[in-house]
Write a protein that holds these residues in place. Sequence first.
Motif, PDB file in Angstrom:
ATOM      1  N   TYR A 261     -38.261   1.879  -0.180  1.00  0.00           N
ATOM      2  CA  TYR A 261     -36.991   2.236  -0.816  1.00  0.00           C
ATOM      3  C   TYR A 261     -36.701   3.725  -0.633  1.00  0.00           C
ATOM      4  O   TYR A 261     -35.570   4.115  -0.304  1.00  0.00           O
ATOM      5  N   LEU A 262     -37.705   4.555  -0.844  1.00  0.00           N
ATOM      6  CA  LEU A 262     -37.504   5.996  -0.688  1.00  0.00           C
ATOM      7  C   LEU A 262     -37.098   6.342   0.742  1.00  0.00           C
ATOM      8  O   LEU A 262     -36.167   7.123   0.970  1.00  0.00           O
ATOM      9  N   LEU A 263     -37.758   5.746   1.723  1.00  0.00           N
ATOM     10  CA  LEU A 263     -37.444   6.046   3.117  1.00  0.00           C
ATOM     11  C   LEU A 263     -36.063   5.515   3.507  1.00  0.00           C
ATOM     12  O   LEU A 263     -35.365   6.123   4.328  1.00  0.00           O
ATOM     13  N   LEU A 264     -35.667   4.391   2.911  1.00  0.00           N
ATOM     14  CA  LEU A 264     -34.342   3.848   3.203  1.00  0.00           C
ATOM     15  C   LEU A 264     -33.231   4.698   2.598  1.00  0.00           C
ATOM     16  O   LEU A 264     -32.095   4.697   3.096  1.00  0.00           O
ATOM     17  N   THR A 265     -33.541   5.418   1.529  1.00  0.00           N
ATOM     18  CA  THR A 265     -32.542   6.294   0.902  1.00  0.00           C
ATOM     19  C   THR A 265     -32.701   7.748   1.325  1.00  0.00           C
ATOM     20  O   THR A 265     -31.863   8.587   0.970  1.00  0.00           O
ATOM     21  N   ARG A 266     -33.757   8.031   2.078  1.00  0.00           N
ATOM     22  CA  ARG A 266     -33.970   9.370   2.641  1.00  0.00           C
ATOM     23  C   ARG A 266     -34.281   9.223   4.133  1.00  0.00           C
ATOM     24  O   ARG A 266     -35.425   9.384   4.573  1.00  0.00           O
ATOM     25  N   ASP A 271     -37.265   9.254   9.739  1.00  0.00           N
ATOM     26  CA  ASP A 271     -37.266   9.755  11.115  1.00  0.00           C
ATOM     27  C   ASP A 271     -38.530  10.563  11.403  1.00  0.00           C
ATOM     28  O   ASP A 271     -39.047  10.533  12.527  1.00  0.00           O
ATOM     29  N   ARG A 272     -39.018  11.306  10.397  1.00  0.00           N
ATOM     30  CA  ARG A 272     -40.243  12.092  10.582  1.00  0.00           C
ATOM     31  C   ARG A 272     -41.452  11.186  10.805  1.00  0.00           C
ATOM     32  O   ARG A 272     -42.382  11.544  11.543  1.00  0.00           O
ATOM     33  N   LEU A 273     -41.453  10.017  10.162  1.00  0.00           N
ATOM     34  CA  LEU A 273     -42.634   9.153  10.201  1.00  0.00           C
ATOM     35  C   LEU A 273     -42.600   8.153  11.349  1.00  0.00           C
ATOM     36  O   LEU A 273     -43.648   7.655  11.765  1.00  0.00           O
ATOM     37  N   ARG A 274     -41.426   7.859  11.857  1.00  0.00           N
ATOM     38  CA  ARG A 274     -41.290   6.828  12.885  1.00  0.00           C
ATOM     39  C   ARG A 274     -42.040   7.233  14.147  1.00  0.00           C
ATOM     40  O   ARG A 274     -41.781   8.262  14.752  1.00  0.00           O
ATOM     41  N   ARG A 380     -40.822  -1.218  14.499  1.00  0.00           N
ATOM     42  CA  ARG A 380     -40.183  -2.458  14.963  1.00  0.00           C
ATOM     43  C   ARG A 380     -38.712  -2.552  14.573  1.00  0.00           C
ATOM     44  O   ARG A 380     -37.954  -3.286  15.203  1.00  0.00           O
ATOM     45  N   PHE A 381     -38.309  -1.839  13.518  1.00  0.00           N
ATOM     46  CA  PHE A 381     -36.920  -1.879  13.068  1.00  0.00           C
ATOM     47  C   PHE A 381     -36.377  -0.451  12.968  1.00  0.00           C
ATOM     48  O   PHE A 381     -36.199   0.079  11.870  1.00  0.00           O
ATOM     49  N   PRO A 382     -36.127   0.187  14.109  1.00  0.00           N
ATOM     50  CA  PRO A 382     -35.728   1.608  14.095  1.00  0.00           C
ATOM     51  C   PRO A 382     -34.401   1.865  13.395  1.00  0.00           C
ATOM     52  O   PRO A 382     -34.163   2.973  12.912  1.00  0.00           O
ATOM     53  N   GLY A 383     -33.541   0.860  13.328  1.00  0.00           N
ATOM     54  CA  GLY A 383     -32.246   1.053  12.661  1.00  0.00           C
ATOM     55  C   GLY A 383     -32.222   0.470  11.261  1.00  0.00           C
ATOM     56  O   GLY A 383     -31.134   0.175  10.729  1.00  0.00           O
ATOM     57  N   LEU A 384     -33.384   0.316  10.644  1.00  0.00           N
ATOM     58  CA  LEU A 384     -33.461  -0.312   9.329  1.00  0.00           C
ATOM     59  C   LEU A 384     -32.671   0.483   8.295  1.00  0.00           C
ATOM     60  O   LEU A 384     -32.744   1.711   8.241  1.00  0.00           O
ATOM     61  N   GLU A 406     -35.678  -6.908  -5.517  1.00  0.00           N
ATOM     62  CA  GLU A 406     -35.256  -7.261  -4.161  1.00  0.00           C
ATOM     63  C   GLU A 406     -34.894  -5.999  -3.411  1.00  0.00           C
ATOM     64  O   GLU A 406     -34.474  -5.004  -4.020  1.00  0.00           O
ATOM     65  N   LEU A 407     -35.056  -6.017  -2.104  1.00  0.00           N
ATOM     66  CA  LEU A 407     -34.708  -4.870  -1.276  1.00  0.00           C
ATOM     67  C   LEU A 407     -33.983  -5.394  -0.037  1.00  0.00           C
ATOM     68  O   LEU A 407     -34.582  -5.528   1.045  1.00  0.00           O
ATOM     69  N   PRO A 408     -32.686  -5.708  -0.171  1.00  0.00           N
ATOM     70  CA  PRO A 408     -31.946  -6.269   0.966  1.00  0.00           C
ATOM     71  C   PRO A 408     -31.803  -5.225   2.079  1.00  0.00           C
ATOM     72  O   PRO A 408     -31.366  -4.099   1.825  1.00  0.00           O
ATOM     73  N   VAL A 409     -32.171  -5.589   3.281  1.00  0.00           N
ATOM     74  CA  VAL A 409     -32.111  -4.644   4.411  1.00  0.00           C
ATOM     75  C   VAL A 409     -31.381  -5.293   5.594  1.00  0.00           C
ATOM     76  O   VAL A 409     -31.320  -6.514   5.733  1.00  0.00           O
ATOM     77  N   ALA A 410     -30.854  -4.431   6.429  1.00  0.00           N
ATOM     78  CA  ALA A 410     -30.243  -4.827   7.699  1.00  0.00           C
ATOM     79  C   ALA A 410     -30.776  -3.890   8.780  1.00  0.00           C
ATOM     80  O   ALA A 410     -31.430  -2.884   8.484  1.00  0.00           O
ATOM     81  N   TRP A 411     -30.511  -4.215  10.021  1.00  0.00           N
ATOM     82  CA  TRP A 411     -31.027  -3.391  11.125  1.00  0.00           C
ATOM     83  C   TRP A 411     -30.128  -3.571  12.343  1.00  0.00           C
ATOM     84  O   TRP A 411     -29.272  -4.445  12.399  1.00  0.00           O
ATOM     85  N   GLU A 412     -30.336  -2.715  13.299  1.00  0.00           N
ATOM     86  CA  GLU A 412     -29.513  -2.739  14.520  1.00  0.00           C
ATOM     87  C   GLU A 412     -30.162  -3.614  15.585  1.00  0.00           C
ATOM     88  O   GLU A 412     -31.380  -3.769  15.609  1.00  0.00           O
TER      89      GLU A 412
END
Length: 412
Positions: A261-266, A271-274, A380-384, A406-412
């Motif tokens: 959640y933190l990485l999805l909102t920051r 990007d630093r960890l990918r 595996r999900f760079p555009g998450l 729940e943590l609904p996510v989408a990706w490219e």
Amino acid sequence: MTATDPTATDSTPPTPPTCPFDFNQSLDFDPALADLMSRGTVTRIRLSYGDADAWLVTGFDAVRQVTTDRTFSRAAIIGKDFPRMTPEPIVSPESINVIDPPRISRLRRLTSQAFTKRRVDAMRPAIEAITHRLLDEMAAHGQPADLVHHLSERLPQETICELLGIPAPDRPWLQASALRMLSMTPDSRQDAAAAKAEIIAYFHELVTERRRAPGDDLLSVLAAARDGEDMFDDQELAVMAETLMLSGHDTATCQISDIAYLLLTRPELADRLRGAPRESLSRALDELLRYIPFRNGVGIPRVALKDAEIDGVRIRAGDFVHVSYLTANRDPERFPDPDVIDLDRPPTPHMTFGWGGHRCIAVPLAMAELETAIGLLLTRFPGLRLAVPPEEIRWDTRTIRRFPIELPVAWE
């Protein structure tokens, strides 16, 4: 939770303000908690359950004192209606979490044989295989997908069940029983107690089976662990298996969800960890573990066996003492700019996994799970991204754990 004035005399009735541990809407400390901490590192509090008040210790050095000084005993809470946040005590009387030295030192020596670097490194391929399979299933499900359901809940549960050699048909029941045991709702006391008894009884049967026909699973390794002539008895091993299963259901599930959640909102942090090497990823995750609160409260208290002093506050023999690892991790005396996430922060041990004789034994396994889960997820999900606005995320309010339902996510 409410706070009372530590300077009040015994005849002074407490007039406590409300002081919740509530991080569901924010990673910042609740103003009431911040106000309590401003009064000092040791404060008198009252929790929702139990027949006594307690001291809350919040500063890093003060928490370290309580967790390493034998004056403060966890074993002494057994048989007492100690102050707590859940209707039924989560911990079993036989659990390693309420055993004092020197006995706990013996159990830790035996248990640590299952979590050496060599053994955990040998577990990594299994953890990676489970993670890839779960992410494959999430990709096949399509967008949006619930990251909690597809990864956070299932990876730690499936990993610990796989490592303990729990038969697949038994796993859904065990996981549901663990949730019953962790409930904080007022009407759940009897059900939580029944769930705890059922889990331990189940592991008693499994221990008997592994004694008779050992395999290469973690439970068999623990059954064979020796320290000289010493070894686990059946009751100790059943309770240890319950503790490990509950830890896999509790801590790692929350950590994966909360870090995600933190990485999805920051996204700048993501990007630093990918694609970062494991060593860099591990160091960054350690900072996130320090920063993020994974619980909405405190756990198991200790009892002062004799009069003592903590940071200038007198603690009387028989007093209950709670420590807050959450606040210790934000102590500016220990961590400069503690409310800032600094992925380049010099390595400094924190208290997310506890401290002293009750620090989590399975930290190497937990870190292997986190490194694998977060590393593969980002790769595996760079555009998450979140599939809903952050304010629409619903957080658990039934247990002391802090995690998104729940943590609904989408990706490219």
